[in-house]
Design a protein around this motif. Structure first.
Motif, short mmCIF file in Angstrom:
data_model
loop_
_atom_site.label_atom_id
_atom_site.label_comp_id
_atom_site.label_asym_id
_atom_site.label_seq_id
_atom_site.Cartn_x
_atom_site.Cartn_y
_atom_site.Cartn_z
N ARG A 80 4.00 5.25 0.02
CA ARG A 80 4.07 6.67 -0.37
C ARG A 80 2.68 7.25 -0.57
N PHE A 81 1.69 6.39 -0.78
CA PHE A 81 0.32 6.83 -1.05
C PHE A 81 -0.58 6.47 0.13
N SER A 82 -1.21 7.47 0.69
CA SER A 82 -2.06 7.25 1.86
C SER A 82 -3.38 6.60 1.51
N ASN A 83 -3.82 6.74 0.26
CA ASN A 83 -5.07 6.11 -0.16
C ASN A 83 -5.03 5.85 -1.67
N ALA A 84 -6.05 5.11 -2.13
CA ALA A 84 -6.10 4.72 -3.54
C ALA A 84 -6.30 5.91 -4.46
N SER A 85 -6.95 6.96 -3.97
CA SER A 85 -7.18 8.15 -4.80
C SER A 85 -5.88 8.82 -5.18
N LYS A 86 -4.93 8.84 -4.26
CA LYS A 86 -3.63 9.45 -4.55
C LYS A 86 -2.85 8.60 -5.55
N LEU A 87 -3.02 7.28 -5.47
CA LEU A 87 -2.37 6.41 -6.44
C LEU A 87 -2.98 6.64 -7.82
N ALA A 88 -4.30 6.79 -7.87
CA ALA A 88 -4.98 7.07 -9.15
C ALA A 88 -4.50 8.39 -9.74
N ALA A 89 -4.32 9.39 -8.88
CA ALA A 89 -3.83 10.69 -9.34
C ALA A 89 -2.41 10.57 -9.87
N TYR A 90 -1.59 9.74 -9.21
CA TYR A 90 -0.22 9.54 -9.66
C TYR A 90 -0.19 8.87 -11.03
N ALA A 91 -1.18 8.00 -11.28
CA ALA A 91 -1.27 7.33 -12.58
C ALA A 91 -1.93 8.21 -13.63
N CYS B 255 -7.29 0.14 -10.03
CA CYS B 255 -6.30 0.88 -9.25
C CYS B 255 -6.57 0.72 -7.76
N ASN B 256 -7.85 0.79 -7.37
CA ASN B 256 -8.23 0.59 -5.97
C ASN B 256 -7.84 -0.81 -5.49
N THR B 257 -8.07 -1.79 -6.37
CA THR B 257 -7.74 -3.17 -6.02
C THR B 257 -6.24 -3.35 -5.85
N ILE B 258 -5.47 -2.78 -6.79
CA ILE B 258 -4.01 -2.88 -6.72
C ILE B 258 -3.48 -2.22 -5.45
N PHE B 259 -4.06 -1.07 -5.10
CA PHE B 259 -3.64 -0.38 -3.87
C PHE B 259 -3.84 -1.29 -2.66
N VAL C 104 -4.20 -4.62 -2.57
CA VAL C 104 -3.36 -5.82 -2.66
C VAL C 104 -1.93 -5.54 -2.22
N LEU C 105 -1.38 -4.39 -2.67
CA LEU C 105 0.00 -4.05 -2.33
C LEU C 105 0.12 -3.55 -0.89
N LYS C 106 -0.84 -2.76 -0.45
CA LYS C 106 -0.77 -2.18 0.90
C LYS C 106 -0.83 -3.27 1.97
N TYR C 107 -1.73 -4.25 1.76
CA TYR C 107 -1.91 -5.31 2.76
C TYR C 107 -1.17 -6.59 2.39
N ASN C 108 -0.44 -6.55 1.25
CA ASN C 108 0.37 -7.68 0.80
C ASN C 108 -0.44 -8.98 0.82
N THR C 109 -1.60 -8.92 0.22
CA THR C 109 -2.49 -10.07 0.19
C THR C 109 -3.02 -10.29 -1.21
N ALA C 110 -3.35 -11.53 -1.54
CA ALA C 110 -3.81 -11.87 -2.88
C ALA C 110 -5.20 -11.29 -3.15
N TYR C 111 -5.48 -11.06 -4.42
CA TYR C 111 -6.79 -10.56 -4.83
C TYR C 111 -7.86 -11.62 -4.63
N VAL C 112 -8.97 -11.22 -4.03
CA VAL C 112 -10.13 -12.10 -3.86
C VAL C 112 -11.34 -11.35 -4.41
N PRO C 113 -12.05 -11.93 -5.39
CA PRO C 113 -13.22 -11.25 -5.95
C PRO C 113 -14.26 -10.92 -4.89
N GLN C 114 -14.74 -9.69 -4.92
CA GLN C 114 -15.74 -9.24 -3.96
C GLN C 114 -17.07 -9.11 -4.67
#
Length: 393
Positions: free
Chosen positions: A293-304, A375-379, A381-391
């Motif tokens: 439903r969210f095209s980018n992490a900014s929209k997810l942040a706005a939703y939160a 929030c960016n990280t969660i976006f 992780v969920l969008k690409y269905n992959t585990a978090y890896v520290p950057q």
């Protein structure tokens, strides 16, 4: 394509239908929140459409009253969009010059918003996701109820035995709650019989600890400044409050167990994100719903509601924008709780937190920045269905 807007009410809904040019085909059709009422809406629509694919339906997520009609329409093959009332309120302000708000106007506004297409749907996904949202919100209610009861317990204790709290680091620990279930006033603790002591010790895990505490409390009771009148009424009140706390504590455990069952079934990578345990994961997944439903992490942040509010006019641009705090308060709280943990237990987020602090930011401001980064990280992780890896940089 036709567009049907439904203004949701507790007992009665109002619907209006417009075409692609926003021309009304019918307005303010009122129908009851019953199977008979929903069927009358289908009958009304059948005059204008040949099949369900010719109409898109929109409604606000008003309390829980929209769920029945939503379920009915989806089961009958209609495309239904559920939008946040904040969006329709914004649409109203942009299209209504006069300050008017009626069921008829709102139903047309919702239909027009759906026709325009620039909206974010309320989080509705599969049954498991909706169950997580229901359970996590119910758990929040239960925990809040326990907090209210604890405040009442402290209030009563301050009157009948104000010295009691000095014997425990946590008045609501298991041993303390068990003691308060049997003894409530200073007089009760001062005159404990050997039989009463034996009954209490049978029900506690750390018997030696409990016995020492009873001795300590009895000494405090001898010189207590608590009330000496109306003790029976206070004792009853305190005992019942403790029983309620125990009962709701058990319910919280039951809810958390069910949440874990669903999370194990979903097996989402959200659990790999720093600061996200079972409870925060349930809240985040339940409130977000389908991440697409969210095209980018900014929209997810706005939703939160953790995005910055903007204040700009002409040459003026605000340089001290505060968090908007719009959107889901449940999601916002979960992100902050996760950020508080990540800021001190994950090397990447901890470094980011310390960087903000070194820039002179207040602790809470720095945690807010961590929540935004989280929030960016969660976006991702969920969008690409992959585990978090520290950057690391």
């Amino acid at each position: 394509m036709l567009y049907l807007g439904i203004d949701i009410g507790k007992n009665t809904h109002v619907a209006s239908l417009i075409d692609e040019t926003a021309k009304p085909l019918f307005k303010a059709f009122s129908f009851s929140n019953t199977t008979e009422g929903a069927n009358s809406l289908i009958e009304k629509l059948s005059v204008h459409i040949n099949n369900q694919s010719e109409v898109e339906i929109g409604m606000e997520a008003t309390g829980h009253y929209w769920l029945s009609i939503y379920s009915f329409l989806v089961e009958n093959g209609f495309v239904v969009h559920v939008v946040n009332p904040i969006q329709t309120d914004g649409w109203r302000k942009g299209t209504e010059i006069r300050k008017r708000k009626t069921d008829f106007i709102d139903s047309v506004l919702i239909a027009d918003l759906i026709r325009y297409g620039d909206f974010v749907e309320t989080s509705l996904s599969d049954e498991d996701t909706m169950s997580l949202r229901n359970l996590s919100r119910f758990r929040t209610y239960l925990v809040s109820s326990i907090s209210d009861l604890k405040r009442k317990v402290i209030c009563v204790l301050d009157q009948v035995f104000p010295e009691y709290h000095t014997a425990f680091s946590d008045v609501f620990g298991e041993t303390s709650k068990e003691l308060l279930s049997h003894f409530q006033t200073a007089d009760d603790f001062e005159n404990i019989s050997s039989e009463q002591l034996e009954n209490v010790l049978k029900k506690v895990s750390f018997k030696g600890f409990a016995k020492n505490k009873i001795t300590q409390i009895s000494e405090l009771a001898a010189s207590s400044f608590g009330l000496k009148f109306c003790q029976d009424s206070f004792s009853l009140q305190l005992r019942l409050l403790i029983e309620q706390i125990k009962f709701i504590d058990a319910q919280v455990c039951d809810v958390e167990a069910e949440i874990k069952v669903i999370l194990d079934k979903i097996n989402s990578p959200i659990m790999t994100v720093p600061g996200v345990g079972n409870i925060n994961a349930a809240v985040i997944l339940g409130e977000i719903g389908d991440i697409s439903r969210f095209s980018n992490a900014s929209k997810l942040a706005a939703y939160a509601g953790i995005d910055a509010s903007v204040s700009q006019s002409g040459e003026y641009q605000s340089t001290n924008n505060k968090m908007s705090k719009r959107g889901s308060p449940y999601l916002r709280k979960a992100l902050f709780q996760a950020a508080l943990i990540a800021a001190f237990h994950d090397p990447v987020f901890s470094a980011f937190y310390q960087k903000k602090r070194s820039e002179g930011k207040h602790h809470l401001t720095a945690v807010g920045a961590v929540a935004r980064k989280l929030c960016n990280t969660i976006f991702a992780v969920l969008k690409y269905n992959t585990a978090y890896v520290p950057q690391f940089k």
